[in-house]
Design an enzyme around this catalytic site. Structure first.
Site, PDB file in Angstrom:
ATOM      1  N   ASP A 244       0.459  -1.337   0.055  1.00 33.12           N
ATOM      2  CA  ASP A 244      -0.086   0.170   0.036  1.00 33.12           C
ATOM      3  C   ASP A 244       0.792   1.436   0.389  1.00 33.12           C
ATOM      4  OD1 ASP A 244      -2.512   1.539   0.476  1.00 33.12           O
ATOM      5  OD2 ASP A 244      -1.790   1.981   2.169  1.00 33.12           O
ATOM      6  N   GLU A 281       1.920   0.122  -4.777  1.00 34.78           N
ATOM      7  CA  GLU A 281       0.981   1.098  -5.128  1.00 34.78           C
ATOM      8  C   GLU A 281       1.923   2.305  -5.060  1.00 34.78           C
ATOM      9  OE1 GLU A 281      -3.164   3.129  -3.614  1.00 34.78           O
ATOM     10  OE2 GLU A 281      -1.871   1.953  -2.141  1.00 34.78           O
TER      11      GLU A 281
END
Length: 581
Positions: A244, A281
């Protein structure tokens, strides 16, 4: 059994095992570590007290049966009775499917999700990508406010539930990818700062003080998160991790933590004899993210491509607010550039940011599969005020156009749960914070954020209301007739598996668009996708030289003409195979 904990600030530490305190000794070989050897049966509760303070959960606890602020339970990660051998499934050629355990089914558990794995295997998906499953306070939430990076959320089924899910997935031939959050911990239940310098005020992120990756004590902090990643890959037989918001992993050391992590994962892959991969990401559009370490890159194996999503979303919906503004001026030409070059923002000016952004990828050395392409994700749906999906915004016909570009385009495709049949259930932002002040802060903050864009307080779903989570649960289709979008997705995935090379270089991708006429064509090696985005007008798309064989289409189309033109009805997509490349 050896109990150990890193607590460099403590003067003395005691292990509390089944309610009994045991003094721990300093580890003379590792600064800041404390040890105790005790007999402990599986399930025994334990925690650590620092300098006679309260009993805290083990930062490396593998199971937290009563929640992340209560003692952990002794468990043996190697004791699970795996039924299916698994040689691994690598990223090249993958079709990913992002799902959230808590809303994939109404029950919201690993075991309930297992019952739907056959659907994914029949669809042609290769890997399930699970949203975060580490523990957080309460029962329901997205998972990005987890506070125990080594454990598994107990309401989902705990570590044994995750192992059962992965084992069942392997039985269907499906790999499993897990979304992990290393850039911050949740705002409630985070006890790491009491143990040591896990965070630093030298850097700040949107969530507050940054994870300490480069200041004093950062060797152990890096080892803590890297160890967690390796443990999930090894002990749960995962195939990959989605990392993330890696742009929030602020690290000024010569070797970035991501490069250290990717080296450790590659080494584990060699040790286990099966492929493992990391997907980032990233908001930076930095080629170094996926460049090999030997080329001074960070060595991650792929990254999400928001540029592709944003351009496609603008073409589908006509929206142009916020970060869509850079893509909305000429969405088809922008989309063609992204398909050809990988990034839209590759060093040019971004009006949204008020500065230049990104760097270009090397088309000759970058495999197209290193970019993950999608029309919908949990973020891009859930961060909207009402959590509305593509079908609600643009209709099923346009969702079918997006599917053709995602599933038969050059990038590694990813679907968000329910997208394949045009699910109408929203995906909304929901929480279950146990702290009343935090719950109210989240509720009022969301209303304030969207109120600034014209929404009334009554229109914004209350994240704390259980009904918000319940609305976000998938309503699975039933009845004798399957949704036509489901058959379309299945056909597109089958075409991809049959015709698109898994190692296609970005240099073998070429796209062209006519903004005025409304068409776009992308050639990905032997596959060509032609789309007419116009809602009312037919279009003649230029295919170029060579013979083309139609493989699938949303509408009947005449065969391509000798001049290389293809007549496309309004809102239609056709997938073709090139006779010569």
């Amino acid at each position: 059994m050896l109990f150990e904990v890193w607590a460099p600030w403590a003067q003395h530490v005691s292990l509390h095992l089944s309610g009994r305190p045991v003094a721990m000794a300093r580890d003379e070989g590792r600064a800041g570590w404390w040890l105790a050897e005790e007999e402990a049966p599986p399930g025994a509760r334990y925690g650590f007290a620092l300098d006679d303070g309260p009993v805290l959960p083990d930062p490396r606890a593998r199971r937290l049966p009563e929640g992340p602020e209560r003692p952990g339970a002794v468990t043996d990660p190697g004791a699970f009775p795996w039924r299916h051998a698994w040689a691994g499934r690598g990223l090249p050629g993958a079709v990913l499917y992002e799902l959230h355990i808590g809303t994939f089914t109404g029950e919201g558990t690993f075991d309930a999700a297992v019952e739907r794995l056959g659907h994914l295997a029949a669809l042609g998906v290769t890997h399930v990508e699970l949203m975060p499953v580490c523990p957080f306070p309460g029962r329901h939430g997205w998972g990005y406010d987890g506070v125990a990076p080594w454990a598994v959320h107990e309401p989902y089924g705990g570590p044994e539930g995750l192992a059962r899910f992965v084992d069942a997935a392997h039985g269907h031939g499906l790999g499993v990818v897990l979304d992990v959050v290393h850039n911050h911990l949740g705002p409630s239940g985070n006890r790491l700062p009491e143990f040591g310098p896990y965070f630093t005020d030298g850097h700040h992120t949107p969530w507050g003080s940054a994870v300490n990756l480069d200041a004093e004590g950062s060797d152990e902090v890096r080892a803590y998160f890297i160890g967690s990643a390796l443990a999930f890959l090894r002990d749960f037989r995962l195939d990959g991790l989605r990392l993330d918001a890696v742009h929030a992993l602020i690290d000024d050391r010569a070797e970035h933590m991501l490069a250290e992590l990717s080296a450790a994962v590659d080494a584990l892959s060699g040790e286990l004899g099966r492929p493992l991969f990391l997907i980032a990401e990233s908001d930076r559009n930095d080629p170094r993210t996926t460049a090999p370490r030997k080329a001074n890159g960070q060595g991650l194996h792929a990254q999400w491509n928001d540029d592709f999503h944003h351009a496609l979303h603008c073409a589908m919906t006509g929206e142009g607010q916020g970060y869509y503004a850079d893509f909305a001026r000429a969405p088809l030409e922008t989309l063609a550039k992204v398909l050809s070059d990988g990034f839209f923002h590759d060093g040019g000016y971004s009006a949204f940011r008020g500065r230049r952004h990104g760097r270009p990828l090397d088309r000759e050395t970058t495999p197209a599969h290193r970019l993950v392409g999608y029309a919908q994700t949990h973020d891009q749906i859930g961060n909207r005020a009402l959590g509305d999906r593509m079908t609600a915004l643009a209709g099923e016909e346009r969702a079918a156009l997006a599917a053709a570009l995602v599933l038969c385009g050059p990038f590694t495709p990813m679907l968000f749960m329910g997208e394949e049949w045009g699910a109408t259930t929203p995906w909304q932002y929901f929480t279950d914070h146990q702290d009343p002040e935090l719950a109210e802060a989240v509720r009022s903050g969301r209303r304030r954020e969207f109120g600034a864009h014209g929404w009334t307080e009554e229109e914004i779903p209350d994240p704390q209301d259980p009904a918000t989570r319940n609305r976000s649960c998938l309503a699975w289709p039933g009845g004798p007739r399957e949704p036509w979008l489901l058959g379309w997705h299945r056909r597109l995935i089958a075409i991809r598996h049959e015709h698109l090379p898994p190692d296609l270089p970005l240099a073998d991708v070429r796209a062209e668009a006519d903004e005025g006429a409304g068409w776009l064509v992308v050639h990905s090696g032997p596959l060509t996708v032609a789309v007419n985005f116009s809602r009312e007008e037919a279009a003649t798309a230029r295919l170029g030289e060579g013979g083309f064989e139609p493989l699938a289409g949303t509408h009947r189309c005449p065969p391509p003409g000798r001049s290389g033109g293809l007549e496309l009805p309004p809102q239609s997509a056709t997938v073709l195979r090139r006779a010569s490349v």
